[in-house]
Design a protein around this motif. Structure first.
Motif, PDB file in Angstrom:
ATOM      1  N   ALA A 214     -31.360 -90.439  -9.478  1.00 52.62           N
ATOM      2  CA  ALA A 214     -30.718 -90.674  -8.194  1.00 52.62           C
ATOM      3  C   ALA A 214     -29.621 -91.693  -8.413  1.00 52.62           C
ATOM      4  CB  ALA A 214     -31.730 -91.185  -7.168  1.00 52.62           C
ATOM      5  N   GLY A 215     -28.634 -91.695  -7.538  1.00 47.42           N
ATOM      6  CA  GLY A 215     -27.601 -92.709  -7.688  1.00 47.42           C
ATOM      7  C   GLY A 215     -26.273 -92.345  -7.072  1.00 47.42           C
ATOM      8  N   LEU A 216     -25.236 -92.930  -7.645  1.00 45.71           N
ATOM      9  CA  LEU A 216     -23.873 -92.756  -7.156  1.00 45.71           C
ATOM     10  C   LEU A 216     -23.054 -92.026  -8.202  1.00 45.71           C
ATOM     11  CD1 LEU A 216     -23.223 -96.359  -5.762  1.00 45.71           C
ATOM     12  CD2 LEU A 216     -24.182 -94.382  -4.552  1.00 45.71           C
ATOM     13  N   GLY A 217     -22.527 -90.885  -7.818  1.00 41.05           N
ATOM     14  CA  GLY A 217     -21.676 -90.104  -8.706  1.00 41.05           C
ATOM     15  C   GLY A 217     -20.228 -90.508  -8.559  1.00 41.05           C
ATOM     16  N   PRO A 218     -19.324 -89.563  -8.785  1.00 33.27           N
ATOM     17  CA  PRO A 218     -17.897 -89.895  -8.783  1.00 33.27           C
ATOM     18  C   PRO A 218     -17.357 -90.318  -7.423  1.00 33.27           C
ATOM     19  CG  PRO A 218     -18.218 -87.529  -8.948  1.00 33.27           C
ATOM     20  CD  PRO A 218     -19.565 -88.156  -9.080  1.00 33.27           C
ATOM     21  N   VAL A 219     -16.281 -91.086  -7.485  1.00 35.32           N
ATOM     22  CA  VAL A 219     -15.529 -91.498  -6.296  1.00 35.32           C
ATOM     23  C   VAL A 219     -14.412 -90.472  -6.110  1.00 35.32           C
ATOM     24  CG1 VAL A 219     -14.082 -93.284  -5.275  1.00 35.32           C
ATOM     25  CG2 VAL A 219     -16.016 -93.920  -6.747  1.00 35.32           C
ATOM     26  N   MET A 220     -14.316 -89.913  -4.911  1.00 34.79           N
ATOM     27  CA  MET A 220     -13.297 -88.894  -4.661  1.00 34.79           C
ATOM     28  C   MET A 220     -12.416 -89.293  -3.484  1.00 34.79           C
ATOM     29  SD  MET A 220     -15.262 -85.270  -5.190  1.00 34.79           S
ATOM     30  CE  MET A 220     -16.245 -84.912  -6.639  1.00 34.79           C
ATOM     31  N   GLU A 221     -11.117 -89.324  -3.726  1.00 35.58           N
ATOM     32  CA  GLU A 221     -10.142 -89.519  -2.650  1.00 35.58           C
ATOM     33  C   GLU A 221      -9.932 -88.158  -1.998  1.00 35.58           C
ATOM     34  OE1 GLU A 221      -9.086 -92.462  -1.882  1.00 35.58           O
ATOM     35  OE2 GLU A 221      -9.665 -93.590  -3.668  1.00 35.58           O
TER      36      GLU A 221
ATOM     37  N   LEU B  91     -42.643 -96.269 -12.192  1.00 42.20           N
ATOM     38  CA  LEU B  91     -43.912 -95.554 -12.049  1.00 42.20           C
ATOM     39  C   LEU B  91     -43.693 -94.062 -11.802  1.00 42.20           C
ATOM     40  CD1 LEU B  91     -45.981 -98.096  -9.906  1.00 42.20           C
ATOM     41  CD2 LEU B  91     -46.384 -97.468 -12.298  1.00 42.20           C
ATOM     42  N   HIS B  92     -42.656 -93.733 -11.037  1.00 35.85           N
ATOM     43  CA  HIS B  92     -42.335 -92.327 -10.752  1.00 35.85           C
ATOM     44  C   HIS B  92     -41.625 -91.659 -11.925  1.00 35.85           C
ATOM     45  CE1 HIS B  92     -43.612 -92.305  -6.590  1.00 35.85           C
ATOM     46  NE2 HIS B  92     -42.791 -93.294  -6.259  1.00 35.85           N
ATOM     47  N   GLY B  93     -41.118 -92.463 -12.860  1.00 32.83           N
ATOM     48  CA  GLY B  93     -40.374 -91.901 -13.986  1.00 32.83           C
ATOM     49  C   GLY B  93     -38.955 -91.520 -13.636  1.00 32.83           C
ATOM     50  N   TRP B  94     -38.397 -92.168 -12.584  1.00 32.78           N
ATOM     51  CA  TRP B  94     -37.035 -91.862 -12.140  1.00 32.78           C
ATOM     52  C   TRP B  94     -36.042 -92.863 -12.724  1.00 32.78           C
ATOM     53  CZ3 TRP B  94     -34.818 -88.737  -7.942  1.00 32.78           C
ATOM     54  CH2 TRP B  94     -35.654 -87.645  -7.604  1.00 32.78           C
ATOM     55  N   LYS B  95     -34.816 -92.365 -12.929  1.00 30.87           N
ATOM     56  CA  LYS B  95     -33.718 -93.185 -13.433  1.00 30.87           C
ATOM     57  C   LYS B  95     -32.637 -93.276 -12.361  1.00 30.87           C
ATOM     58  CE  LYS B  95     -30.838 -91.771 -16.796  1.00 30.87           C
ATOM     59  NZ  LYS B  95     -30.385 -91.333 -18.130  1.00 30.87           N
ATOM     60  N   VAL B  96     -32.005 -94.436 -12.257  1.00 25.97           N
ATOM     61  CA  VAL B  96     -30.906 -94.623 -11.319  1.00 25.97           C
ATOM     62  C   VAL B  96     -29.619 -94.804 -12.114  1.00 25.97           C
ATOM     63  CG1 VAL B  96     -29.958 -96.117  -9.513  1.00 25.97           C
ATOM     64  CG2 VAL B  96     -32.411 -95.650  -9.573  1.00 25.97           C
ATOM     65  N   VAL B  97     -28.620 -94.025 -11.761  1.00 25.53           N
ATOM     66  CA  VAL B  97     -27.334 -94.090 -12.451  1.00 25.53           C
ATOM     67  C   VAL B  97     -26.225 -94.268 -11.425  1.00 25.53           C
ATOM     68  CG1 VAL B  97     -28.101 -92.700 -14.403  1.00 25.53           C
ATOM     69  CG2 VAL B  97     -27.078 -91.575 -12.440  1.00 25.53           C
ATOM     70  N   ALA B  98     -25.094 -94.826 -11.879  1.00 23.42           N
ATOM     71  CA  ALA B  98     -23.993 -95.046 -10.943  1.00 23.42           C
ATOM     72  C   ALA B  98     -22.654 -95.066 -11.660  1.00 23.42           C
ATOM     73  CB  ALA B  98     -24.189 -96.357 -10.182  1.00 23.42           C
ATOM     74  N   ASP B  99     -21.673 -94.473 -11.003  1.00 23.45           N
ATOM     75  CA  ASP B  99     -20.293 -94.567 -11.441  1.00 23.45           C
ATOM     76  C   ASP B  99     -19.858 -96.020 -11.218  1.00 23.45           C
ATOM     77  OD1 ASP B  99     -17.348 -94.650 -10.986  1.00 23.45           O
ATOM     78  OD2 ASP B  99     -17.478 -92.476 -11.286  1.00 23.45           O
ATOM     79  N   GLU B 100     -19.362 -96.668 -12.251  1.00 20.55           N
ATOM     80  CA  GLU B 100     -18.992 -98.088 -12.159  1.00 20.55           C
ATOM     81  C   GLU B 100     -17.959 -98.335 -11.072  1.00 20.55           C
ATOM     82  OE1 GLU B 100     -20.280-100.818 -13.624  1.00 20.55           O
ATOM     83  OE2 GLU B 100     -21.805 -99.457 -14.386  1.00 20.55           O
TER      84      GLU B 100
END
Length: 197
Positions: A159-166, A25-34
């Motif tokens: 919104a979501g999860l981007g890269p994993v950083m050590e 409804l808000h038109g938002w997308k959720v993305v995530a680094d696998e």
């Protein structure tokens, strides 16, 4: 494991459906680094943090991604009558009046659990400040867990999860990496965003 909005039997599956509907409804997308989705323990950055709306979209994204983040808050937030609700939303009470070491206490939490995701808004406030707080870096280093770049981007409605950083030994270098990544993310009030460096 603490029961939260993200892992309550019967209720959470229904909330996940509601979250999907609200995002649509808000038109938002959720993305995530696998890679991030496979991790059991990490520090989750929550940036940019310029509005209370950040938390709303962050919760919707976490529900959709089946992530169970927790967060640290002043113990006053956890008093009656809102204490139970704050814990259910993933809150962990912290007594800031005592001279306790929050970083060390959080590291111990990571070491004593098989699964733990602590969400940290590194800006520390919704308004403009001088620089990021670096407790998340010291927690990640001490607990030997990675940092995942959680984000809110109002410009792209993502919104979501981007890269994993050590985390390496050079704090300035790590902050520069975060600065490069978050430079493309736009908060609701861009002028209130505090870059890492």
């Amino acid at each position: 494991m603490q029961t939260t909005i993200f892992n309550t039997p019967i209720v959470t599956p229904v909330l996940r459906l509601v979250a999907r509907l609200l995002l649509k409804l808000h038109g938002w997308k959720v993305v995530a680094d696998e890679r991030a989705l496979k991790l059991k323990k990490y520090v989750l950055l929550a940036a940019p943090h310029t509005s209370n709306w950040d938390g709303y979209f962050f919760i919707l994204a976490a529900l959709k991604l089946k992530v169970n983040p927790q967060w640290m808050g002043k113990d006053k937030l956890f008093q009656f009558p809102l204490g139970g609700a704050m814990r259910w939303f993933g809150g962990i009470a912290v007594d800031r009046s005592k001279a306790n070491n929050l970083v060390e206490a959080t590291i111990n939490q990571y070491k004593s659990r098989e699964e733990l995701v602590i969400a940290v808004p590194p800006e520390g406030t919704r308004g403009k400040s001088e620089r990021w707080k670096t407790g998340f870096y010291h927690i990640a280093r001490g607990a030997a867990v990675p940092v995942v770049c959680g984000f809110i981007d109002f410009a792209r409605k993502e919104a979501g999860l981007g890269p994993v950083m050590e985390m390496g030994e050079n704090l300035a270098r790590e902050l520069a990496r975060f600065g490069e990544y978050y430079a493309t993310k736009v908060g609701k009030y861009p002028g209130d965003y505090t870059p890492p460096v």
